[in-house]
Every structure is written in structure tokens, then in C-alpha cells.
Design a protein around this motif. Structure first.
Motif, PDB file in Angstrom:
ATOM      1  N   GLU A  55       0.841  -1.203   0.000  1.00 42.84           N
ATOM      2  CA  GLU A  55       0.000   0.000   0.000  1.00 42.84           C
ATOM      3  C   GLU A  55       0.871   1.246   0.000  1.00 42.84           C
ATOM      4  OE1 GLU A  55      -2.849  -0.068   3.140  1.00 42.84           O
ATOM      5  OE2 GLU A  55      -3.921  -1.825   2.353  1.00 42.84           O
ATOM      6  N   ASN A  56       1.941   1.222   0.768  1.00 43.37           N
ATOM      7  CA  ASN A  56       2.883   2.331   0.813  1.00 43.37           C
ATOM      8  C   ASN A  56       3.547   2.524  -0.549  1.00 43.37           C
ATOM      9  OD1 ASN A  56       5.656   3.195   3.089  1.00 43.37           O
ATOM     10  ND2 ASN A  56       4.452   4.428   1.687  1.00 43.37           N
ATOM     11  N   VAL A  57       3.910   1.420  -1.206  1.00 43.35           N
ATOM     12  CA  VAL A  57       4.530   1.484  -2.531  1.00 43.35           C
ATOM     13  C   VAL A  57       3.562   2.085  -3.544  1.00 43.35           C
ATOM     14  CG1 VAL A  57       5.395   0.085  -4.457  1.00 43.35           C
ATOM     15  CG2 VAL A  57       6.130  -0.422  -2.123  1.00 43.35           C
ATOM     16  N   ALA A  58       2.302   1.672  -3.492  1.00 43.93           N
ATOM     17  CA  ALA A  58       1.297   2.203  -4.416  1.00 43.93           C
ATOM     18  C   ALA A  58       1.092   3.699  -4.203  1.00 43.93           C
ATOM     19  CB  ALA A  58      -0.024   1.456  -4.235  1.00 43.93           C
ATOM     20  N   ALA A  59       1.072   4.114  -2.936  1.00 39.98           N
ATOM     21  CA  ALA A  59       0.916   5.536  -2.627  1.00 39.98           C
ATOM     22  C   ALA A  59       2.121   6.340  -3.115  1.00 39.98           C
ATOM     23  CB  ALA A  59       0.738   5.727  -1.116  1.00 39.98           C
ATOM     24  N   ALA A  60       3.314   5.761  -2.964  1.00 41.38           N
ATOM     25  CA  ALA A  60       4.527   6.431  -3.427  1.00 41.38           C
ATOM     26  C   ALA A  60       4.516   6.565  -4.953  1.00 41.38           C
ATOM     27  CB  ALA A  60       5.759   5.664  -2.973  1.00 41.38           C
ATOM     28  N   ALA A  61       4.048   5.533  -5.651  1.00 41.72           N
ATOM     29  CA  ALA A  61       3.980   5.581  -7.105  1.00 41.72           C
ATOM     30  C   ALA A  61       3.008   6.667  -7.566  1.00 41.72           C
ATOM     31  CB  ALA A  61       3.549   4.221  -7.661  1.00 41.72           C
ATOM     32  N   SER A  62       1.895   6.807  -6.857  1.00 38.79           N
ATOM     33  CA  SER A  62       0.929   7.861  -7.170  1.00 38.79           C
ATOM     34  C   SER A  62       1.548   9.239  -6.946  1.00 38.79           C
ATOM     35  CB  SER A  62      -0.320   7.686  -6.303  1.00 38.79           C
ATOM     36  OG  SER A  62      -1.255   8.717  -6.547  1.00 38.79           O
ATOM     37  N   TRP A  63       2.314   9.369  -5.873  1.00 41.47           N
ATOM     38  CA  TRP A  63       3.001  10.633  -5.573  1.00 41.47           C
ATOM     39  C   TRP A  63       4.025  10.970  -6.657  1.00 41.47           C
ATOM     40  CZ3 TRP A  63       8.276  11.307  -4.267  1.00 41.47           C
ATOM     41  CH2 TRP A  63       8.628  12.572  -3.800  1.00 41.47           C
ATOM     42  N   ASP A 118       8.283  -4.900  -6.520  1.00 41.48           N
ATOM     43  CA  ASP A 118       7.026  -4.164  -6.319  1.00 41.48           C
ATOM     44  C   ASP A 118       7.181  -2.703  -6.731  1.00 41.48           C
ATOM     45  OD1 ASP A 118       4.425  -3.665  -5.608  1.00 41.48           O
ATOM     46  OD2 ASP A 118       4.776  -3.709  -3.438  1.00 41.48           O
ATOM     47  N   VAL A 119       8.264  -2.071  -6.298  1.00 37.50           N
ATOM     48  CA  VAL A 119       8.517  -0.672  -6.654  1.00 37.50           C
ATOM     49  C   VAL A 119       8.675  -0.525  -8.171  1.00 37.50           C
ATOM     50  CG1 VAL A 119      10.182   1.228  -6.479  1.00 37.50           C
ATOM     51  CG2 VAL A 119       9.548  -0.064  -4.433  1.00 37.50           C
ATOM     52  N   THR A 120       9.431  -1.423  -8.769  1.00 35.60           N
ATOM     53  CA  THR A 120       9.684  -1.343 -10.211  1.00 35.60           C
ATOM     54  C   THR A 120       8.399  -1.491 -11.018  1.00 35.60           C
ATOM     55  OG1 THR A 120      11.894  -2.297  -9.898  1.00 35.60           O
ATOM     56  CG2 THR A 120      10.990  -2.330 -12.122  1.00 35.60           C
ATOM     57  N   LEU A 121       7.594  -2.490 -10.691  1.00 37.84           N
ATOM     58  CA  LEU A 121       6.354  -2.712 -11.438  1.00 37.84           C
ATOM     59  C   LEU A 121       5.383  -1.546 -11.271  1.00 37.84           C
ATOM     60  CD1 LEU A 121       5.696  -6.513 -10.749  1.00 37.84           C
ATOM     61  CD2 LEU A 121       6.844  -5.449 -12.708  1.00 37.84           C
ATOM     62  N   SER A 122       5.386  -0.939 -10.083  1.00 37.33           N
ATOM     63  CA  SER A 122       4.483   0.182  -9.825  1.00 37.33           C
ATOM     64  C   SER A 122       4.857   1.418 -10.644  1.00 37.33           C
ATOM     65  CB  SER A 122       4.505   0.541  -8.333  1.00 37.33           C
ATOM     66  OG  SER A 122       4.030  -0.532  -7.551  1.00 37.33           O
TER      67      SER A 122
END
Length: 309
Positions: free
Chosen positions: A88-96, A143-147
Motif C-alpha cells: 500500500e505504501n509502494v502504491a501511494a509512493a507511485a501515485s506521488w 514491487d517498486v519497479t512494477l508500480s
């Protein structure tokens, strides 16, 4: 004959030198997202790229890390809290990140966040000990890369994954070596997959450097704690001499660490800013002169030399 051979080699190395020294234009328009910026390579790279005028998006695990980084950088640099093991944190960071870069996309992603402990002989460890490292160094990185992949494809940018010389050879047990082998495999498959999109994937393979994750005192305390918690049956099986020898080998390896972190961050910077980046970067003389040559030895020879330590 020899004259023409020397002339050819001279021309080859001169061309190679010129080819890899070409730097991209308009670097100040490019955004780079870096994980693990609290300290070590990530922190230094964030400051280094900020000085070069790039737009750095730095992810730290702690608020303290953010505050210290902001004190040492310009107002261009933006920060965010990120735990790469939290989807969830990774997804939020990707949105940011998407909000920050807008329509231009993300030029660079540097997957630097990582841990090295618990590190010990495999028979001393539990499944959770392995998962603790794998979740950060490998699964979190994926996870970070795919996001962020859609943003990188849009910019035809760069992905820089921090592996290790221990992604080529395994001298110790635990999840660290396994995670770095995984980084190498993921990076290789990703590089071939994204080539048609104009995206380049680079791997950084540092030797031993003085960073918080290789702190000698912390690693020795972790090993001592693991040993003290083992069942007596396992202790007797391995023997006190095995424990003492393992500690001695770790102490010897970690005492040889280099404090010149720029050897690594300069490789990262080149991977992000060069027109023609390398696929792999070996950082540190121990990597170039010992670990990488060692990795090319026949397995039987490498095993024999390892057992002599």
C-alpha cells in the motif's frame, strides 16, 4: 603486423572511452526516484544528483532520514517516506511520483533500498530470517519497479538496480546472496523485455563498502544472538570452532571495506546520465580484482578455495 594490432587496440580503447563519456543534455528536466536514501549509497547519490541539477525524488524509511537529507540538499529535491515491503505504501509512493513528474514520465529509478542481516550459516536460520531480507532486497524492489514501470516506459528512461558481487558468488548463508542473485535475474529479464520500449536497465555490483547495512558491530551482535538462540543439538553439530571461525571470517571481510562510496554512486550517476550506459558496473577494487574473477573459476576450484578460508 604488431604495429597494426597495437593501432587497432589503441583505436578501440579510444573509441570506447569516447563512446561511454558522452553525457545526456537537458539533465535538469529529468526526474529520478531513489529508494533507501536515509544513509549510504542512496543518501550520497541523492545529494550528488541534486548538485548536478537533476530533479531528485528521494524515498527514505524514516522521518529523521528525510530531515537530514533536506538539510544537505536544495529545494528541488523532494522526499517521501517509503517502506518497500508495504504494498500500500509502494502504491501511494507511485501515485506521488506520478503527480511530481506529470506528463514527462520518470526518467530514472534507482532501486537502492536493502538490508544484509540476518547473515549466518543456513542451518542456523529460520524461514523468517530469509524472508526478512528477501522481502526488502528482492520482492520490495520488484514491487517498486512494477508500480513505476508505466512512468519509466513513458520517458524511455533508466532502471538502475543495486545488486552486489554476492549476486555472482555465494560465500555466506542467509537471504542476502539469494536476494542479490534474484536482482540479477530480474534485471536481466527486465532489460530484454524493455529494450523495445527504449528503456535501459543497469546493474550495480559493489564490493565491500562501509555503509550502515555492513556495520561490523551490528552484524557481529546479530550473529551472536542467532548462535545463542540455537538449540543445543545444532550447536553441538556445528561446534564452537565453526562459530568462532565464522565470526573471524566476517570480521576479516568487513574490515576490508572501502569508505569511498563515490566509487558506487559515480557508477549510478553514469548509468542515469550517460548516453550509452553500461549494462553492469563493478564498483570497488575488490570486486574487479577478486570477486568477479573468482566467479568465473570452475566450480570445483572455487569450492576448494572457499573451504581454505
Amino acid at each position: 603486423m604488431w604495429f597494426w594490432l597495437l593501432a587497432f587496440l589503441g583505436f578501440y580503447f579510444l573509441f570506447r572511452w569516447y563512446w561511454y563519456r558522452q553525457i545526456l543534455q537537458n539533465l535538469t528536466d529529468k526526474y529520478v526516484f531513489i529508494t533507501g536514501c536515509d544513509s549510504g549509497f542512496g543518501n550520497l547519490l541523492a545529494r550528488q544528483l541534486d548538485e548536478q541539477g537533476l530533479r531528485v525524488l528521494a524515498a527514505c524509511l524514516t522521518q529523521r532520514g528525510i530531515e537530514q537529507l533536506k538539510e544537505a540538499t536544495s529545494q528541488r529535491l523532494q522526499t517521501i517516506i517509503l517502506d518497500v515491503t508495504d504494498s500500500e505504501n509502494v502504491a501511494a509512493a507511485a501515485s506521488w511520483v506520478k503527480q511530481q513528474v506529470g506528463d514527462r514520465g520518470l526518467w530514472g529509478l534507482v532501486n537502492n533500498a536493502g538490508i544484509a542481516s540476518p547473515m549466518a550459516p543456513n542451518g542456523w536460520l529460520t524461514k523468517n530470517d530469509f524472508c526478512k531480507i528477501l522481502n526488502v532486497n528482492l520482492v520490495g524492489m520488484i514491487d517498486v519497479t512494477l508500480s513505476l514501470l508505466p512512468l519509466i516506459r513513458k520517458a524511455k528512461g533508466r532502471i538502475v538496480n543495486v545488486s552486489s558481487v554476492f549476486g555472482r558468488i555465494s560465500f555466506v548463508g542467509g537471504g542476502y546472496n539469494i536476494s542479490k542473485y534474484g536482482v540479477e535475474a530480474f534485471s536481466d529479464s527486465l532489460r530484454r523485455e524493455l529494450c523495445s520500449f527504449g528503456v535501459k536497465v543497469c546493474i550495480i555490483e559493489p564490493g565491500a563498502f562501509k555503509t550502515p547495512i555492513t556495520d561490523l558491530k551490528y552484524i557481529e551482535e546479530t550473529i551472536q544472538q542467532i548462535w545463542s538462540c540455537l538449540p543445543e543439538e545444532i550447536k553441538e553439530s556445528y561446534g564452537q570452532a565453526s562459530y568462532d571461525n565464522y565470526l573471524k571470517n566476517q570480521h576479516r571481510t568487513l574490515n576490508a571495506r572501502s569508505s569511498k562510496l563515490t566509487l558506487v554512486t559515480d557508477c549510478m550517476e553514469h548509468a542515469l546520465t550517460a548516453v550509452h550506459p553500461h549494462t553492469r558496473y563493478s564498483a570497488g577494487w575488490d570486486a574487479k580484482l577478486f570477486y568477479l574473477p573468482f566467479s568465473y573459476l570452475p566450480t570445483s576450484v572455487a569450492d576448494f578455495l572457499s573451504l581454505m578460508q
